[in-house]
Design an enzyme around this catalytic site. Structure first.
Site, PDB file in Angstrom:
ATOM      1  N   ASP A 147     106.903 -16.106 109.611  1.00 37.39           N
ATOM      2  CA  ASP A 147     108.050 -15.524 110.536  1.00 37.39           C
ATOM      3  C   ASP A 147     108.431 -16.542 111.572  1.00 37.39           C
ATOM      4  OD1 ASP A 147     110.095 -14.072 111.408  1.00 37.39           O
ATOM      5  OD2 ASP A 147     108.701 -12.356 112.106  1.00 37.39           O
ATOM      6  N   LYS A 148     109.656 -16.422 112.206  1.00 36.27           N
ATOM      7  CA  LYS A 148     109.979 -17.177 113.292  1.00 36.27           C
ATOM      8  C   LYS A 148     110.761 -16.437 114.350  1.00 36.27           C
ATOM      9  CE  LYS A 148     114.338 -18.118 114.691  1.00 36.27           C
ATOM     10  NZ  LYS A 148     115.759 -17.057 114.950  1.00 36.27           N
ATOM     11  N   HIS A 149     110.559 -16.812 115.628  1.00 34.71           N
ATOM     12  CA  HIS A 149     110.927 -16.141 116.966  1.00 34.71           C
ATOM     13  C   HIS A 149     111.762 -17.131 117.508  1.00 34.71           C
ATOM     14  CE1 HIS A 149     111.418 -12.938 119.880  1.00 34.71           C
ATOM     15  NE2 HIS A 149     111.342 -13.889 120.563  1.00 34.71           N
ATOM     16  N   SER A 150     112.943 -16.660 118.083  1.00 35.85           N
ATOM     17  CA  SER A 150     113.952 -17.593 119.083  1.00 35.85           C
ATOM     18  C   SER A 150     113.931 -16.703 120.273  1.00 35.85           C
ATOM     19  CB  SER A 150     115.329 -17.716 118.487  1.00 35.85           C
ATOM     20  OG  SER A 150     115.998 -17.977 119.449  1.00 35.85           O
ATOM     21  N   SER A 156     104.996 -10.521 125.303  1.00 33.09           N
ATOM     22  CA  SER A 156     105.811  -9.351 124.307  1.00 33.09           C
ATOM     23  C   SER A 156     106.137  -9.958 123.117  1.00 33.09           C
ATOM     24  CB  SER A 156     107.267  -9.800 125.150  1.00 33.09           C
ATOM     25  OG  SER A 156     108.222  -8.810 124.482  1.00 33.09           O
ATOM     26  N   THR A 212     120.009  -9.925 116.694  1.00 37.34           N
ATOM     27  CA  THR A 212     120.175 -10.092 115.329  1.00 37.34           C
ATOM     28  C   THR A 212     120.318  -8.569 114.696  1.00 37.34           C
ATOM     29  OG1 THR A 212     118.560 -11.620 115.095  1.00 37.34           O
ATOM     30  CG2 THR A 212     118.665 -10.449 113.264  1.00 37.34           C
ATOM     31  N   LYS A 241     104.143  -8.504 119.164  1.00 38.04           N
ATOM     32  CA  LYS A 241     105.074  -7.891 118.071  1.00 38.04           C
ATOM     33  C   LYS A 241     104.639  -8.548 116.837  1.00 38.04           C
ATOM     34  CE  LYS A 241     108.800  -7.938 120.265  1.00 38.04           C
ATOM     35  NZ  LYS A 241     108.765  -8.065 121.579  1.00 38.04           N
ATOM     36  N   LYS A 242     104.596  -9.846 117.060  1.00 40.83           N
ATOM     37  CA  LYS A 242     104.714 -10.941 115.759  1.00 40.83           C
ATOM     38  C   LYS A 242     103.269 -10.488 114.978  1.00 40.83           C
ATOM     39  CE  LYS A 242     108.787 -12.478 115.887  1.00 40.83           C
ATOM     40  NZ  LYS A 242     109.792 -12.130 114.809  1.00 40.83           N
ATOM     41  N   ARG A 289     111.192  -4.723 132.298  1.00 44.16           N
ATOM     42  CA  ARG A 289     111.741  -6.024 132.643  1.00 44.16           C
ATOM     43  C   ARG A 289     112.809  -6.192 132.967  1.00 44.16           C
ATOM     44  NH1 ARG A 289     109.140  -9.251 128.293  1.00 44.16           N
ATOM     45  NH2 ARG A 289     110.112 -10.995 129.562  1.00 44.16           N
TER      46      ARG A 289
END
Length: 435
Positions: A82-85, A185, A122, A189-190, A170
């Protein structure tokens, strides 16, 4: 162990123990900790920071505040990646990256979010597709990920539920831009999704949370160091819109054009390919960057990535022929008109954050969490920095609900750009290599 005593200890600058952090997160999950106490804790961390051990323990507690996915019973044919931005304007990379990786043999269980502030989400983009269901249970999420190779959904009640409460607090207490809270955070999740490897796309610039390289680098290093799984990060540019569109339906259309090869933005393509290639290496699908980049290009050229996007869309309830007939499903805005610069010259600067807020004002984002989204509004044909603007070359096309919305967007956008007689040198979309 009283929540207020834990808050007091952090407020006074002391490190919290593993037991104290576990107890506080447990209280967040079972709601014995109030919203006010979450806000006070977040503000204490904002001002007093966290040590590496604290951040690691806090992340672990959040990760295990709910279920964690186990893929061992799914007979997967490839790694879970996976990827996160960290968020930007026009950032539709996830929509492209997930099917590309699936076409390369990986599995991508992507848990994504909605728009926040000036940045697009997204989930909002996917929900511009009629019928696409972003709210499915964990069992269905696993089934689709195994069947298709990728699935993009919203945060579930089962995975990292503590983060959901903290994140909401937050957002309304000016504690979003806090590195340890961001780290926990993202990773909670990841990691709950059972990943084998993760890559971070840390945005840097006037359209990003991290508006300078030092801040971006600090966040990237913190995430990489805290993560217990193979994790890398790229620092990428967000001083201009990523790609040529910003909005919801318009970004879905750009995604389709990209995957089918009808239109490929060079800066966006550079970033997508690099992120995908790094993950293929981390997942042991490829061993060298050149071969990984070639594999990514091959699944784009032969149509396999587009087929995966189409498959994912249909399995989630969307139309099976979206890629073939996007105009039949992506509703256009009532008004689509070009915006020209008042004087000819080169586009030498843009305030990306203000451009994102313009999309929000058009109705493409939310001022409050309960606001409805107008999926059809946004901007397309956005001129990249360095473009020579004149009466034939517009800054962009504005997609608006009505004339008043168009005029407001026009005013905001013209204030957000700089047009000069002399051009400037434009940097690459990737500012620095893997951290």
């Amino acid at each position: 162990m009283l929540p207020q005593e834990i808050i007091k200890k952090k407020r006074d600058g002391h490190a919290l123990s593993t037991a104290e952090l576990n107890e506080f997160v447990r209280g967040i999950t079972d709601e014995s900790v109030t919203e006010a106490q979450i806000a006070a804790f977040a503000m204490a961390v904002y001002f007093q920071d966290m040590t590496f051990d604290e951040c690691r323990d806090f992340t672990f507690a959040m990760q295990h505040s709910g279920d964690t996915l186990d893929w061992s019973d799914c007979d997967l044919r490839g790694p879970v990646l996976d990827k996160h931005s960290t968020g930007g304007v026009g950032d539709k990379v996830s929509l492209m990256l997930a099917p590309i990786l699936a076409a390369c043999g990986a599995h991508v269980p992507m848990i994504s979010g909605r728009g926040l502030g000036h940045t697009g989400g997204t989930l909002d983009k996917l929900e511009a597709i009629p019928g696409y269901n972003t709210h499915i249970d964990v069992a269905e999420f696993k089934r689709i990920t195994r069947q298709v190779g990728c699935s993009i959904i919203g945060q579930t009640a089962e995975l990292a539920p503590a983060d959901k409460r903290i994140y909401a607090t937050r957002d309304i207490t000016a504690t979003v831009d806090c590195i340890p809270l961001i780290t926990a955070s993202i990773l909670s999740k990841k990691l709950a999704a059972g990943l084998d490897a993760l890559i971070m796309d840390v945005k840097c610039g006037n359209g990003a949370f991290a508006n300078n390289p030092d801040m971006a680098r600090a966040l990237a290093k913190n995430i990489v160091n805290v993560s217990p799984i193979p994790t890398r990060a790229l620092i990428t540019d967000m001083n201009q819109v990523l790609g040529h569109s910003a909005g919801n339906a318009v970004e879905i259309r750009e995604t389709i054009d990209y995957l089918t090869g009808d239109y490929v933005d060079a800066r966006l393509h550079e970033l997508v390919k690099r992120l995908a290639a790094e993950l293929l290496i981390m997942g042991n699908i490829e061993t060298k960057l050149d071969s990984a980049l070639n594999k990514v290009q091959s699944v784009l050229d032969n149509g396999e990535a587009a087929e995966k996007f189409s498959f994912m869309t249909s399995v989630h309830g969307g139309p099976a022929d979206l890629i073939d007939k996007p105009n039949s499903y992506l509703k256009p805005a009532n008004i689509i008109e070009p915006l020209f610069a008042p004087n000819p010259g080169y586009l030498t600067a843009s305030n990306c954050r203000d451009i994102g807020l313009t999309v929000v004002e058009l109705g493409g984002g939310r001022r409050r969490s309960t606001d409805p989204i107008n999926y059809s509004v946004g901007l397309t044909q956005i001129a990249p920095l360095g473009t020579k603007l004149d009466k034939q070359t517009p800054l962009c096309l504005i997609h608006a609900e009505n004339k008043a919305g168009f005029e407001q967007a026009k005013t905001q956008l013209l204030k957000a750009i700089t047009v000069s007689d002399e051009n400037i040198e434009i940097g690459q979309s990737i500012i620095s290599d893997v951290v």
